[in-house]
Design a protein around this motif. Structure first.
Motif: not given
Lengths: 265, 253, 251
Positions: A95-97, A151, A100, B146-147, B248-253, B244-246, A144
């Motif tokens: 999941d990239f980890a 990513r 953000p 995972s982080l 949406r940052g985890y959305v993986s497309d 702002e980034g936090n 993001h």
């Protein structure tokens, strides 16, 4: 169906292994995730761990990374037993980890930051690898603002920037779309050529494993074990455009599917 | 399109304040002044400085209480989020506090700490603390695994994992906990001025009610609600800007 | 939390805290904290007294009525806001304002307008609960799967049918979530209202106990009140969990 067929070439090539897994078992409660698993990873090559879901391939990868302790057995890196994460290995996450809250360059430099490398120095290294994965110009962007494929390129650059000998990739392309994935696979081949590192690559895609690997270890579940080791040979040097049409490529893909078919629910 | 939204907001305000004005003219109650009367009273209090003196008084327990709750609450929340033992020990208290009508503690606080600033600060604290603690704890517990694993794989020390992974990952939720804490703190500050001793804005409300100066009473209430809403909206805007980034940052497309 | 291999049940630490309380009380460190056991015996003897039962029934009645109005008005308003853009734009700013406003400040106004009795408490309760109920019902309607709405229309549902057979049910998980938070807020509202009026229900009871320094009685009532509030919020969370499968089927 599941008899073990040790490959003759495997035995000869094991003389120079960057990573050796010796009789590793892993038990969670009363579930046996891995049982007495032994496997060698030749230096400078890419080895895929391929198998149906639940066969323990990610568990094995995390044991090699030192993120999970083995219940018994040991993992040797250049002959030295692993007791935890080390500077000789770096990990690419499914999941990239990515953090953000951090820019691309800070994400890529994070491994060096934790090692106490000075800011200007680590950013110079990070910039180099950001360019190497094709993201030059995106240094100040945030995760993001990037597509899924981009990513994972950041994740890859981060793993490369610490200059570890062994790269561990946990289904790195499973969260990106099919076309991006193909591009990634082509880049992978080039990377293995260029970087002279040992790659351990977990995937559940048969085509992907056959396409990118020097060696494929097929893992079967319940209890997890290595059932077969395959070393594709003839199509490696025919160029990225020809691999998918090569008869040997197609035969290996079909053969693997034939042996995995009965394990898929 | 932006114009339309603004126009509708103005129209909406016009309808509500217009209805207030008309209801005041009928009048629906002897204690219901018109909108314009109330605004005139507000203007008067603003120009003679009464309102500023009152707010200096009202905001003191609020600021002190929220500051104490923030420091203690985030500290406790981090601890609860990091340690299973602490979670077992402390989380139930805050979970019960979150659901309970804590205002009922005010008479006891007054008995113990008297009618001064201490009691008021306490009221603000008990109102603001539970949401800050619980938000912080759950944010810490929900740090993406995972982080943490990523940092471990790069051999991060525990201190680095806490400072460079857990805290930044948790900060949006901690911040929104603080915002909710401030919102609850406003309720506590006003409640304590109305229930314990009338001071500040509570004094204007209570005093003008006792001499039937309803426009002043409504003006004071209008101003405190306006102040709270503006401040909370400001915090929310700040939150959106900072994180702002936090989000949406985890959305993986 | 596990201890010697046993998993300790959730909230079991409250027993430990009760023991700490008992100890503090037994040591007579402060007059304001009588031993927990004394509070409990007082609680048992207090429960059947007319004064307590009367406070409880008055409070329950005000609370029930307040919540009833908040739900009956809040849900339809929320659904209408979710469906009609113009209504949404006119009302949403106000809903947001009252959601975050310190509504305590409005109680004195209610007191002069509606007197020092049950009506003011009921309105306070409704005011505390209604905004979040509206907002959640609105959010529930806005995220309804478009194809569900189109399905109803393609089968010829009348607007009324669509309202009761599609919108309400599809938005139910969010609506219930709003009702749960609304009810928790209403508990706080009913107590704040009674405290400020201080001559009805528990407000009067607290006033009586604190003026006579009856600490055991005070704590006993607090425990009952906190226990009821907590049980109510857990019960609603359980109910909400039962319909959460609606949400998963939305995809």
């Amino acid at each position: 169906m599941s008899q073990i067929k040790p490959d003759a070439r495997h035995v000869t090539s094991a003389t120079d292994s960057a990573v050796s897994v010796r009789n590793v078992s892993k038990v969670y409660g009363d579930v046996q995730a891995l049982k007495d698993l032994t496997l060698d990873f030749p230096r400078g090559e890419l080895t895929s761990l391929l198998g149906p879901s639940g066969c323990g391939k990610t568990t094995l990868l995390k044991i090699i990374a030192g993120l999970l302790p083995a219940t018994s057995g040991e993992v040797l890196i250049n002959g030295k037993a692993v007791s935890g994460p080390g500077p000789d290995r770096s990990f690419v996450f499914q999941d990239f980890a990515l953090m953000p809250w951090a820019s691309v360059i800070r994400n890529v430099a994070f491994g060096l930051e934790l090692r106490g490398v000075a800011k200007s120095e680590r950013e110079a290294v990070a910039e180099k690898y950001i360019a190497a994965v094709g993201l030059a110009g995106f240094e100040q962007k945030f995760p993001h603002q990037l597509s899924g494929g981009m990513r994972q390129r950041v994740g890859l650059a981060r793993a490369l920037s610490v200059n570890a000998e062994v790269l561990l990739l946990d289904e790195p392309f499973s969260a990106v779309d099919e076309q991006t994935r193909r591009k990634f696979q082509e880049d992978m081949l080039e990377l293995v050529q260029k970087e002279k590192k040992t790659f351990i690559f977990v995937t559940h895609s048969i085509e992907e494993a056959v396409y990118v690997s020097d060696q494929i270890a097929i893992l079967l579940p319940r209890p997890s074990r290595v059932s077969e080791i395959i070393r594709p040979s003839s199509f490696r040097d025919k160029g990225v455009d020809n691999i998918r049409r090569d008869p040997e490529y197609l035969d290996i893909v079909d053969g693997i599917w034939a042996s995995l078919r009965s394990y898929v629910e | 399109m932006k114009n339309r939204s603004l126009m509708l907001k103005l129209l909406s305000a016009l309808i509500v304040f217009g209805a207030w004005e008309i209801a005041g003219h009928i009048p629906i109650s002897y204690a219901f002044p018109t909108f314009l009367e109330s605004m005139a009273a507000l203007a008067r209090m603003t120009f003679d400085g009464t309102i500023f003196v009152a707010y200096a008084e009202t905001l003191r327990p609020l600021v002190v209480g929220v500051a104490i709750s923030a420091v203690l609450g985030i500290g406790l929340g981090l601890w609860i989020g990091l340690s299973k033992g602490f979670e077992w020990l402390f989380a139930p208290i805050f979970i019960v506090m979150q659901a309970a009508p804590l205002a009922a503690l005010i008479p006891i606080l007054v008995m113990i700490y008297g009618i001064g600033l201490t009691s008021k600060v306490f009221v603000v604290c008990i109102m603001a603390m539970p949401v800050i603690v619980l938000n912080t704890a759950s944010a810490v517990r929900n740090t993406p695994a995972s982080l943490k694993e990523m940092a471990t794989s790069f051999m991060a020390a525990d201190r680095d994992v806490l400072l460079k992974i857990i805290l930044p990952a948790a900060s949006p939720v901690i911040f929104s906990g603080l915002r909710l804490g401030v919102s609850a703190g406003f309720i506590g500050a006003i409640l304590s001025e109305l229930k314990i001793t009338p001071t500040g804005v509570g004094d204007i409300i209570t005093y003008s009610r006792s001499i039937a100066d309803y426009p002043s009473m409504y003006a004071a209430i209008f101003s405190i609600i306006l102040l709270a809403v503006l401040f909370l909206n400001l915090l929310e805007a700040l939150e959106n800007m900072l994180f702002e980034g936090n989000n949406r940052g985890y959305v993986s497309d | 939390m596990t201890l010697f291999g046993y998993k300790l049940p959730a909230l079991s630490s409250l027993l430990l805290w009760a023991m700490v309380w008992e100890l503090v009380g037994q040591l007579q460190l402060t007059f304001f904290v009588p031993p927990f056991s004394e509070v409990m015996t007082t609680l048992v003897s207090l429960l059947p007294t007319p004064a307590f039962l009367q406070a409880l029934s008055v409070t329950a009645a005000a609370f029930g009525t307040g919540v009833f109005f908040a739900i009956v008005i809040g849900i339809p308003v929320g659904i209408l806001m979710g469906k009609s853009r113009i209504l949404d734009e006119l009302l949403l700013p106000w809903v947001n304002i009252f959601l975050s406003a310190p509504l305590t400040a409005l109680v004195p106004v209610l007191m002069v307008l509606f007197g020092f009795g049950a009506r003011t408490v009921i309105i306070t309760t409704s005011l505390f609960a209604i905004w979040i109920i509206i907002l959640n019902a609105r959010a529930g309607v806005r995220q309804i799967n478009r194809s569900l709405v189109e399905m109803a229309r393609s089968f010829g549902a009348s607007p009324l049918d669509a309202f009761f057979k599609v919108y309400f049910w599809a938005a139910l998980p969010e609506i219930l979530g709003g009702v749960r938070i609304g009810v928790i807020r209403a508990v706080k509202g009913v107590i704040i209202g009674q405290l400020l009026i201080s001559i009805v229900g528990f407000g009067a009871l607290f006033e009586l106990y604190s003026s006579k320094f009856l600490m055991a009685e005070f704590w006993a009532v607090l425990i009952v009140l906190f226990g009821l509030a907590f049980a109510l919020s857990e019960f609603l969370a359980y109910l909400e969990g039962k319909v959460s499968y609606y949400a998963s089927s939305r995809g």
